[in-house]
Motif scaffolding. Structure first.
Motif, PDB file in Angstrom:
ATOM      1  N   ARG A 155       0.462   3.631   2.795  1.00 51.69           N
ATOM      2  CA  ARG A 155       1.145   3.262   4.037  1.00 51.69           C
ATOM      3  C   ARG A 155       2.607   3.714   4.005  1.00 51.69           C
ATOM      4  O   ARG A 155       3.164   4.133   5.015  1.00 51.69           O
ATOM      5  CB  ARG A 155       1.055   1.744   4.224  1.00 51.69           C
ATOM      6  CG  ARG A 155       1.483   1.256   5.592  1.00 51.69           C
ATOM      7  CD  ARG A 155       0.518   1.718   6.674  1.00 51.69           C
ATOM      8  NE  ARG A 155       1.182   1.941   7.934  1.00 51.69           N
ATOM      9  CZ  ARG A 155       0.635   2.593   8.961  1.00 51.69           C
ATOM     10  NH1 ARG A 155      -0.578   3.084   8.852  1.00 51.69           N
ATOM     11  NH2 ARG A 155       1.285   2.779  10.073  1.00 51.69           N
TER      12      ARG A 155
ATOM     13  N   ASP B  59       0.833  -1.195   0.000  1.00 53.42           N
ATOM     14  CA  ASP B  59       0.000   0.000   0.000  1.00 53.42           C
ATOM     15  C   ASP B  59       0.878   1.260   0.000  1.00 53.42           C
ATOM     16  O   ASP B  59       1.472   1.608   1.028  1.00 53.42           O
ATOM     17  CB  ASP B  59      -0.893  -0.025   1.245  1.00 53.42           C
ATOM     18  CG  ASP B  59      -1.727   1.247   1.379  1.00 53.42           C
ATOM     19  OD1 ASP B  59      -1.738   2.057   0.428  1.00 53.42           O
ATOM     20  OD2 ASP B  59      -2.355   1.420   2.444  1.00 53.42           O
TER      21      ASP B  59
ATOM     22  N   SER C 134      -2.945   7.389  -2.458  1.00 53.95           N
ATOM     23  CA  SER C 134      -4.148   8.196  -2.268  1.00 53.95           C
ATOM     24  C   SER C 134      -4.289   8.557  -0.799  1.00 53.95           C
ATOM     25  O   SER C 134      -3.645   7.990   0.030  1.00 53.95           O
ATOM     26  CB  SER C 134      -5.376   7.411  -2.718  1.00 53.95           C
ATOM     27  OG  SER C 134      -5.483   6.217  -1.994  1.00 53.95           O
TER      28      SER C 134
ATOM     29  N   VAL D 282       2.691   7.305   4.891  1.00 54.74           N
ATOM     30  CA  VAL D 282       2.452   7.513   6.318  1.00 54.74           C
ATOM     31  C   VAL D 282       3.715   7.187   7.107  1.00 54.74           C
ATOM     32  O   VAL D 282       4.147   7.942   7.980  1.00 54.74           O
ATOM     33  CB  VAL D 282       1.267   6.636   6.807  1.00 54.74           C
ATOM     34  CG1 VAL D 282       1.184   6.625   8.325  1.00 54.74           C
ATOM     35  CG2 VAL D 282      -0.036   7.135   6.192  1.00 54.74           C
TER      36      VAL D 282
ATOM     37  N   ASP E 250      -6.700   5.831   6.804  1.00 50.27           N
ATOM     38  CA  ASP E 250      -7.078   5.111   5.592  1.00 50.27           C
ATOM     39  C   ASP E 250      -6.042   4.072   5.186  1.00 50.27           C
ATOM     40  O   ASP E 250      -6.255   3.311   4.254  1.00 50.27           O
ATOM     41  CB  ASP E 250      -7.256   6.096   4.420  1.00 50.27           C
ATOM     42  CG  ASP E 250      -8.385   7.070   4.687  1.00 50.27           C
ATOM     43  OD1 ASP E 250      -9.227   6.754   5.543  1.00 50.27           O
ATOM     44  OD2 ASP E 250      -8.421   8.135   4.046  1.00 50.27           O
ATOM     45  N   HIS E 251      -4.907   4.096   5.868  1.00 48.70           N
ATOM     46  CA  HIS E 251      -3.819   3.197   5.461  1.00 48.70           C
ATOM     47  C   HIS E 251      -3.218   2.488   6.671  1.00 48.70           C
ATOM     48  O   HIS E 251      -2.008   2.341   6.779  1.00 48.70           O
ATOM     49  CB  HIS E 251      -2.744   3.983   4.706  1.00 48.70           C
ATOM     50  CG  HIS E 251      -3.274   4.586   3.450  1.00 48.70           C
ATOM     51  ND1 HIS E 251      -3.388   3.878   2.268  1.00 48.70           N
ATOM     52  CD2 HIS E 251      -3.782   5.817   3.184  1.00 48.70           C
ATOM     53  CE1 HIS E 251      -3.916   4.661   1.338  1.00 48.70           C
ATOM     54  NE2 HIS E 251      -4.170   5.828   1.872  1.00 48.70           N
TER      55      HIS E 251
ATOM     56  N   VAL F 296      -1.649  12.287   3.079  1.00 50.03           N
ATOM     57  CA  VAL F 296      -2.216  10.933   3.144  1.00 50.03           C
ATOM     58  C   VAL F 296      -2.800  10.726   4.538  1.00 50.03           C
ATOM     59  O   VAL F 296      -2.148  11.013   5.541  1.00 50.03           O
ATOM     60  CB  VAL F 296      -1.129   9.867   2.876  1.00 50.03           C
ATOM     61  CG1 VAL F 296      -1.713   8.478   3.016  1.00 50.03           C
ATOM     62  CG2 VAL F 296      -0.545  10.069   1.487  1.00 50.03           C
ATOM     63  N   GLU F 297      -4.033  10.281   4.572  1.00 50.81           N
ATOM     64  CA  GLU F 297      -4.702  10.052   5.858  1.00 50.81           C
ATOM     65  C   GLU F 297      -4.234   8.731   6.464  1.00 50.81           C
ATOM     66  O   GLU F 297      -4.405   7.674   5.859  1.00 50.81           O
ATOM     67  CB  GLU F 297      -6.224   9.991   5.658  1.00 50.81           C
ATOM     68  CG  GLU F 297      -6.849  11.319   5.290  1.00 50.81           C
ATOM     69  CD  GLU F 297      -6.810  12.313   6.437  1.00 50.81           C
ATOM     70  OE1 GLU F 297      -6.970  11.898   7.606  1.00 50.81           O
ATOM     71  OE2 GLU F 297      -6.599  13.498   6.158  1.00 50.81           O
ATOM     72  N   GLU F 298      -3.669   8.815   7.658  1.00 51.25           N
ATOM     73  CA  GLU F 298      -3.143   7.607   8.298  1.00 51.25           C
ATOM     74  C   GLU F 298      -4.247   6.567   8.524  1.00 51.25           C
ATOM     75  O   GLU F 298      -4.043   5.373   8.317  1.00 51.25           O
ATOM     76  CB  GLU F 298      -2.483   7.954   9.635  1.00 51.25           C
ATOM     77  CG  GLU F 298      -1.873   6.747  10.316  1.00 51.25           C
ATOM     78  CD  GLU F 298      -1.007   7.112  11.503  1.00 51.25           C
ATOM     79  OE1 GLU F 298      -0.890   8.310  11.807  1.00 51.25           O
ATOM     80  OE2 GLU F 298      -0.450   6.183  12.103  1.00 51.25           O
TER      81      GLU F 298
END
Lengths: 137, 157
Positions: free
Chosen positions: A104, A101, A137, A107, B154-155, B150-152
């Motif tokens: 990820r 991902d 995304s 993040v 969501d991942h 990026v939204e954490e």
């Protein structure tokens, strides 16, 4: 590899970082002020990505020329250099093995999607192929 | 009337003129991505309570009303404890009142553009001290406006 800290880099360069309620942008390097303006209260990954990008402009004392092709190249270059500073290749490759991902990866690396994409574009061909088709995304 | 859905609440505070919420503006003031706001509006994702409160405060609206709209509180939980701003009672307005309010907002936006920039306490700012925000933002610069956060949530594995 020592982690790149944009605020420390700005201090080394003597470039002030001023929080300012920018309406349309996350950050701006303003040569006339010799300073970077950033939108207040941005979250960690966004702030460090924007600062790293603006610091490239600050080092070159750059500003938009109004010529689309030149400005586009300037912005892409700032993203490219910022991504190289923020994202260690080995760390990115480890993440690519650990997760499929890309969100990820962003993040974990504490960067924005656009800088991650800029960094992936600079990976060796074999590694870029692995990342191909995965959209952040 | 208390807004009963989060989407309607967002429209009421950030887009009553257009009838749809200004998603990019909400994302900016709430510190979340536009994708997240889009999912809030579509009902795909429920906002966290702290995000609900953050949006309300950013727009100067009572967080209690926002929490009701987002489903964290029931209307009965707050009845009698606060007055509902007229901005959230759009159905109570006549068309004429709405038109007048739109005119007022257009006028205020024009006035705001001529006001001084927010004060900045920094030596580098002396060069532009007293300039309007428009003047500040029209200085030659290299800007970044296309960062995609990026939204954490969501991942998360």
């Amino acid at each position: 590899m020592t982690q790149y800290v944009p605020r420390e880099h700005a201090a080394d360069l003597g470039v002030p970082i001023i929080e300012y309620p920018l309406r349309a942008d996350f950050g701006r390097y303003v040569p006339q002020l010799g300073a970077i303006l950033i939108k207040p209260r941005m979250r960690g990954a966004l702030e460090r990505s924007v600062l790293a990008h603006e610091l490239v402009h600050a080092e070159r004392d750059e500003y938009e020329t109004g010529v689309p092709l030149i400005d586009l190249r300037m912005e892409r270059n700032a993203d490219r250099v910022a991504s190289l500073r923020l994202i260690d290749e080995d760390e990115l490759l480890d993440l690519m093995r650990w997760s499929s991902d890309p969100g990820r990866w962003a993040v974990e690396l504490a960067v924005t999607a656009d800088l991650l994409e800029a960094r992936i574009a600079q990976l060796r061909v074999s590694e870029s192929d692995r990342a191909a088709g995965r959209q952040v995304s | 009337m208390i807004t009963q859905t989060w989407s309607a609440f967002l429209t009421a505070i950030a887009g009553p003129e257009a009838g749809v919420p200004n998603q990019s503006e909400i994302a900016r003031v709430a510190g979340v991505s536009t994708a997240t706001v889009s999912r809030w509006v579509s009902g795909e994702v429920q906002p966290k309570a702290e995000q609900v409160i953050g949006v309300a405060r950013a727009y100067g609206v009572s967080p209690f009303l926002a929490l009701v709209a987002a489903g964290y509180l029931r209307p009965g939980d707050i009845e009698g404890t606060l007055s509902v701003p007229r901005a959230l009672q759009i159905t109570d307005f006549t068309d004429l009142e709405i038109a007048r309010e739109m005119l007022r907002r257009v006028s205020s936006a024009a006035d705001a553009s001529a006001t001084s920039a927010p004060p900045v306490d920094h030596p580098a700012w002396a060069v532009v001290s007293g300039s309007s925000q428009d003047d500040i933002e029209s200085l030659p610069s290299a800007a970044k406006s296309d960062a995609h956060e990026v939204e954490e949530d969501d991942h998360t594995p």
